[in-house]
Write a protein that holds these residues in place. Structure first.
Motif: not given
Length: 365
Positions: A201-218
């Motif tokens: 809802y509203n992206g609340d879980f995503a907002r509370s998380g931390k961006l992981q560059p390695e996963l993003l690159n994959h």
């Protein structure tokens, strides 16, 4: 000419069946529309499981489910008609069905929801199987929504629908381009369900998380993103490829969601950079679908697209929620009129086509 139509859409996110009652008016080749009523009928858990597991059924069981879901759809349509006092007011039903298999390389797509069952149980003429002829003509059978964007929503050049899959359309002066960008709500919902909620809802879980560059690159390095358009995605790219990467990467689910949202935003930006190819002047992109309610996702899209001078526009809730069902209705009307309703420039088919099977539910006598 005036047409009063029900448009039906079941998206790959499995959130429910969208039904809209629309009045279309055509005058001299120009179309206008009014959404008079619209509702989403959420799927009960039993139906979520039936639809999710349909791809694993034996042939006979799959065919039986196709008929069962057709009658289920008809029952929901009849409920909608009775609730809103629409008896004898609906001229046509256009039903997309629920996509199970989508294999463009084999010229095959399948949507549950037997059109004959819907017609018989409602007593109303039905258009279904909207993608099949395009697939037979070597197209991807997707996206089919651009014909509606072209005829009904001509104030915009760019369109984004964030459903189970995120797809993009671009109306250029001399051609129309559209394709699937990346998985979207289906993956986010699966991750939210690991945290005990049906959706984020509203992206609340995503907002509370931390961006992981390695996963993003994959995620960004996956082969699909290097393919030229026209191209389309089946649900299993999200469920069998993206979801395991994002959810089982050693990071928290919140981190996975945060990173997946960034992946979506980066893929959209990359697509627009390639499509716009340095064109001067501000553009506006109309964003619809369930993902448009995810405020954190919209914030990230807005931030990244500002960098390339593209403004994100989220319309009123009715259009956000029912744009696809609306356009299914138009596609059905065009089929009834025997006019082009699938554009080969976006699907890659050999030619434009008139898609849809017609089932005569209205008695002749």
């Amino acid at each position: 000419m005036v047409y009063r139509v029900l448009g039906l859409m079941s998206g790959s996110a499995l959130d429910g069946l969208d039904i809209v009652f629309v009045e279309f008016q055509e005058n001299g080749g120009k179309w206008q529309y009014e959404i008079i009523q619209g509702e989403t009928y959420p799927y009960e858990k039993e139906w979520v499981e039936k639809l999710r597991n349909a791809i694993n059924l034996k042939a006979l069981d799959y065919q039986l489910l196709d008929v069962e879901y057709g009658h289920y759809t008809a029952a929901e349509v009849n409920k909608f008609i009775n609730k809103h006092g629409l008896d004898f007011k609906v001229q046509l039903i256009a039903s997309h069905g629920h996509t199970t298999f989508h294999v463009p390389s084999k010229k095959m797509t399948a949507q549950l929801g037997d059109g004959a069952s819907i017609a018989a149980a409602t007593g109303i003429n039905v258009v279904s199987d909207l993608r099949a002829i395009d697939m037979a003509l070597h197209g991807h059978g997707a996206p089919i929504v651009p014909i509606g964007e072209k005829l009904l929503l001509n104030d915009y050049d760019l369109f984004l629908n964030i459903g189970g899959i995120m797809n993009l359309s671009y109306r250029k002066p001399d051609e129309y381009i559209a394709y699937d960008v990346c998985p979207a709500n289906r993956v986010m919902n699966m991750m939210a369900q690991k945290l005990g909620k049906e959706i984020d809802y509203n992206g609340d879980f995503a907002r509370s998380g931390k961006l992981q560059p390695e996963l993003l690159n994959h995620l960004n390095a996956l082969e699909y993103y290097k393919m030229p358009y026209p191209k389309s995605l089946a649900n299993d790219f999200g469920t069998d490829v993206i979801f395991p990467m994002a959810a089982k990467s050693g990071y928290s689910i919140q981190d996975g969601l945060r990173t997946f949202v960034e992946h979506m935003a980066e893929q959209l930006k990359a697509s627009l950079v390639a499509l716009l190819d340095g064109q001067a002047g501000k553009k506006r992109i109309l964003v619809t679908g369930g993902g448009a309610h995810n405020t954190f996702l919209i914030e990230r899209l807005t931030a990244l697209l500002q960098e390339i001078d593209v403004e994100v526009v989220v319309p009123d809730k009715v259009l956000v929620d029912f744009k696809e069902a609306l356009i299914m209705g138009l596609i059905g009307v065009l089929r009834w009129r025997e006019e082009i309703n699938v554009m080969s420039t976006v699907t890659g088919a050999d030619r434009d086509s008139i898609g849809g099977a017609v089932w005569m539910g209205q008695p002749w006598n």
